[in-house]
Scaffold this motif. Structure first.
Motif, PDB file in Angstrom:
ATOM      1  N   GLY A  59      -2.131  74.324 -73.490  1.00 47.60           N
ATOM      2  CA  GLY A  59      -2.667  75.490 -72.803  1.00 47.60           C
ATOM      3  C   GLY A  59      -2.942  75.235 -71.337  1.00 47.60           C
ATOM      4  N   ARG A 148       0.582  82.811 -77.109  1.00 51.00           N
ATOM      5  CA  ARG A 148       0.012  81.696 -77.856  1.00 51.00           C
ATOM      6  C   ARG A 148       0.166  81.878 -79.364  1.00 51.00           C
ATOM      7  N   GLN A 194       4.401  80.102 -81.258  1.00 51.04           N
ATOM      8  CA  GLN A 194       4.374  80.637 -79.908  1.00 51.04           C
ATOM      9  C   GLN A 194       5.768  81.113 -79.512  1.00 51.04           C
TER      10      GLN A 194
END
Length: 258
Positions: A59, A148, A194
């Motif tokens: 991330g 995500r 994802q």
């Protein structure tokens, strides 16, 4: 001499993916070289690069997309398509048996290694194939963003996670990918959570599924820079998937585009 193709993966686990991708490269006439954070093979001159699948992209490398709204499309699934899904657990167990320990999620050391390799190959015009996570990382390195979690895209249809070719994707007609695969539609597997949300610089969409989730991207300005959301290394029985590795090795060898 056969072109040297680097294949990235984690320090722990990933044996099944490495063996499958290495076999695909060898069948295509290349020499596979395993690259991991603990053994990056610094200084080795690669002719091409495969950024493999595995843990989610960190991330830290990609913020959430500004607009993560999604839409789902109902796709009819005849009962005959469910039968092959019963075989999926057997393939999954085989994959786990060969994978030993699962790689951590996320894997920042792997992120950094693959980012360096991608930067070098893209700057020097060497061919690149991103597989699943590798396609996502290619997009992030080019400044794009990721979804995500794709759960919202599969409200009306099952979110498949299977090694079998059970997902249908539509290939863009004039894309390099369509030229390589020789078709406008193909069946692929699905192991991802994802996916690409917004495109990185220079990339275009070359495949989508029915609910508009991006399944492949490419850089039309390069001879071979392609990212696919599926795992072609686990589909050696499909000639169009073998063609993807053949085209990568041919580009790495400097052969004319096919």
């Amino acid at each position: 001499m056969r072109p040297l193709i680097g294949i990235t993966g984690p320090d722990r686990g990933g044996l099944a993916a490495w063996l499958a991708a290495a076999w695909a490269v060898r069948r295509a006439g290349g020499r596979p070289l395993r690259l991991r954070p603990g053994r990056p093979r610094e200084g080795v001159a690669l002719d091409g690069l495969i950024v493999g699948g595995g843990a989610d992209v960190s991330g830290l490398l990609h913020p959430d997309p500004p607009d993560a709204a999604s839409a789902s499309v109902h796709v009819a699934r005849p009962w005959r398509r469910w039968l092959p899904l019963l075989l999926a657990p057997l393939l999954y167990l085989l994959r786990r048996a060969l994978s030993t320990l699962r790689s951590p999620s996320p894997d920042p050391d792997r992120d950094r290694l693959e980012q360096r390799l991608l930067d070098a190959c893209l700057a020097e015009g060497r061919p690149v194939l991103g597989i699943c996570r590798g396609a996502q990382l290619l997009n992030v390195v080019r400044g794009g963003r990721l979804h995500r979690d794709l759960a919202d895209f599969y409200v009306e249809t099952p979110q498949l996670r299977t090694l079998l070719p059970q997902k249908t994707v539509d290939i863009t007609a004039d894309s390099r990918l369509a030229q390589i695969l020789g078709r406008r539609r193909c069946r692929v597997n699905a192991l991802h959570r994802q996916a690409i949300a917004s495109l990185g610089e220079g990339l275009v969409v070359s495949a989508r599924e029915a609910n508009r989730v991006i399944q492949a991207v490419e850089d039309p300005a390069q001879t071979f820079v392609i990212g696919v959301q599926w795992h072609p290394e686990y589909l050696p029985q499909r000639p169009e998937q073998r063609a993807l590795f053949a085209a990568l090795v041919a580009a790495a060898a400097g052969s004319p585009p096919t």
